[in-house]
Design a protein around this motif. Structure first.
Motif, PDB file in Angstrom:
ATOM      1  N   VAL A  92       0.862  -1.176   0.000  1.00 38.34           N
ATOM      2  CA  VAL A  92       0.000   0.000   0.000  1.00 38.34           C
ATOM      3  C   VAL A  92       0.900   1.227   0.000  1.00 38.34           C
ATOM      4  N   ARG A  93       0.641   2.149  -0.922  1.00 36.27           N
ATOM      5  CA  ARG A  93       1.440   3.366  -1.052  1.00 36.27           C
ATOM      6  C   ARG A  93       0.650   4.536  -0.468  1.00 36.27           C
ATOM      7  N   ILE A  94       1.266   5.229   0.494  1.00 33.49           N
ATOM      8  CA  ILE A  94       0.586   6.299   1.223  1.00 33.49           C
ATOM      9  C   ILE A  94       1.368   7.597   1.057  1.00 33.49           C
ATOM     10  N   GLY A  95       0.666   8.698   0.905  1.00 30.82           N
ATOM     11  CA  GLY A  95       1.307  10.006   0.841  1.00 30.82           C
ATOM     12  C   GLY A  95       0.657  10.967   1.824  1.00 30.82           C
ATOM     13  N   ALA A  96       1.475  11.786   2.490  1.00 32.37           N
ATOM     14  CA  ALA A  96       0.949  12.750   3.458  1.00 32.37           C
ATOM     15  C   ALA A  96       2.021  13.788   3.752  1.00 32.37           C
ATOM     16  N   GLY A  97       1.620  14.865   4.412  1.00 27.67           N
ATOM     17  CA  GLY A  97       2.542  15.925   4.777  1.00 27.67           C
ATOM     18  C   GLY A  97       3.404  15.550   5.972  1.00 27.67           C
ATOM     19  N   ALA A  98       4.332  16.455   6.294  1.00 33.14           N
ATOM     20  CA  ALA A  98       5.329  16.166   7.328  1.00 33.14           C
ATOM     21  C   ALA A  98       4.696  15.892   8.686  1.00 33.14           C
ATOM     22  N   THR A  99       3.742  16.712   9.094  1.00 31.04           N
ATOM     23  CA  THR A  99       3.137  16.544  10.410  1.00 31.04           C
ATOM     24  C   THR A  99       2.402  15.218  10.513  1.00 31.04           C
ATOM     25  N   VAL A 100       1.626  14.898   9.489  1.00 32.60           N
ATOM     26  CA  VAL A 100       0.866  13.644   9.502  1.00 32.60           C
ATOM     27  C   VAL A 100       1.814  12.451   9.510  1.00 32.60           C
ATOM     28  N   CYS A 101       2.846  12.491   8.665  1.00 35.73           N
ATOM     29  CA  CYS A 101       3.804  11.376   8.597  1.00 35.73           C
ATOM     30  C   CYS A 101       4.512  11.166   9.929  1.00 35.73           C
ATOM     31  N   THR A 102       4.861  12.273  10.585  1.00 38.71           N
ATOM     32  CA  THR A 102       5.687  12.174  11.788  1.00 38.71           C
ATOM     33  C   THR A 102       4.887  11.887  13.044  1.00 38.71           C
ATOM     34  N   TYR A 103       3.703  12.488  13.172  1.00 39.20           N
ATOM     35  CA  TYR A 103       3.010  12.446  14.465  1.00 39.20           C
ATOM     36  C   TYR A 103       1.669  11.710  14.459  1.00 39.20           C
ATOM     37  N   LEU A 104       1.014  11.586  13.326  1.00 38.81           N
ATOM     38  CA  LEU A 104      -0.327  11.015  13.320  1.00 38.81           C
ATOM     39  C   LEU A 104      -0.413   9.618  12.715  1.00 38.81           C
ATOM     40  N   LEU A 105       0.468   9.290  11.789  1.00 45.37           N
ATOM     41  CA  LEU A 105       0.379   7.999  11.116  1.00 45.37           C
ATOM     42  C   LEU A 105       1.112   6.844  11.807  1.00 45.37           C
ATOM     43  N   PRO A 106       2.246   7.078  12.500  1.00 46.91           N
ATOM     44  CA  PRO A 106       3.019   5.925  12.988  1.00 46.91           C
ATOM     45  C   PRO A 106       2.222   4.908  13.797  1.00 46.91           C
ATOM     46  N   SER A 107       1.382   5.352  14.712  1.00 43.61           N
ATOM     47  CA  SER A 107       0.650   4.391  15.539  1.00 43.61           C
ATOM     48  C   SER A 107      -0.350   3.595  14.708  1.00 43.61           C
TER      49      SER A 107
END
Length: 271
Positions: A92-107
């Motif tokens: 699955v290929r996902i794209g997002a901005g810096a804040t989302v990649c760093t703080y919202l997506l990892p969990s």
């Protein structure tokens, strides 16, 4: 010809044969030969090479959307096959901005990976315009962007932060470059702001704010840990918090692979 099309798109993305050859895991001569075969099949030279790298010429620019569409069509076909085979393997290929990649997506991604260990997750940090373009071209499966999209995901508050002891009435702002969403919000709500630093990384922005070099408008999710440990302070302003909507975008639902659909559901069910 499919691999030749992929090589053409990789060169356009990377800007040089050197970088594209690394990405394609090919030697430069092999990549050059692949492009030559493509140009022979198309009947025109597609790329101009110079000291600054490789760029599509007029024929290449005309050919580009068709190359993207062809590769996207094959990927959609693979997804249709994967739908029959299930979601034990795939990507699955996902794209997002810096804040989302760093703080919202990892969990979310960590929980998804634990449930589907055979799925390869490819995360790409992109601005919202590029995310939308890559979704439209079929080169990303799922994107997270500010504003309205296919599905509202969550609300994200933007707040002003400064060093532990901020200077009163500090108008020196450290922000992302022009064209980014937070920069547009800053310009709209803080016309008096004097942007003294433009940085691409949330971490870099916070580091310079902690050093007392200015203040910043950032996602509250990005600074909770810093506030808790006293490394940053929240600056009260009647214009904040500024609430923005983060949305999930993707291509037509029938073209989503089972793995991508499962990630979509994981995102929607995340707290």
């Amino acid at each position: 010809m499919l691999e030749q099309l992929r090589h053409f798109l990789q060169i356009v993305d990377e800007g040089t044969f050197t970088a594209a050859s690394r990405r394609a895991h090919l030697s430069q001569p092999a990549l050059t030969a692949s492009i030559q075969r493509l140009e022979e099949a198309v009947g025109a030279r597609l790329l101009d090479r110079g000291p600054g790298g490789a760029r599509p010429n007029a024929a290449g620019r005309a050919f580009l959307p068709w190359a993207e569409a062809a590769v996207a069509a094959v990927e959609s076909g693979k997804k249709a096959v994967a739908a029959i085979e299930g979601i034990e393997v795939g990507e699955v290929r996902i794209g997002a901005g810096a804040t989302v990649c760093t703080y919202l997506l990892p969990s979310v991604l960590m929980a998804y990976q634990a449930h589907y260990p055979g799925i390869l997750l490819r995360l790409q940090e992109t601005d919202s315009a590029e995310t939308r373009r890559l979704i439209a071209a079929g080169r990303l499966d799922i994107g997270i962007v500010p504003g309205e999209g296919d599905l509202r995901w969550r609300e994200d508050d933007l707040v002003l932060v400064g060093p532990r002891e901020p200077r009163p009435d500090d108008r020196r702002h450290i922000c992302f470059p022009r064209g980014t969403h937070i920069r547009e919000v800053l310009t709209a709500h803080f016309p008096e702001a004097e942007v003294v630093m433009e940085l691409n990384s949330t971490t870099a922005i916070k580091g310079h704010v902690r050093a007392g070099l200015g203040i910043a408008l950032l996602s509250e999710s990005a600074i909770l840990h810093d506030l808790k440990h006293g490394r940053l302070s929240r600056i009260d302003d009647p214009r904040t918090p500024i609430q923005r909507t983060l949305s999930i975008i993707h291509g037509p639902f029938p073209t989503l692979s089972p793995a991508a659909r499962a990630l979509r559901e994981a995102l929607l069910s995340a707290p």
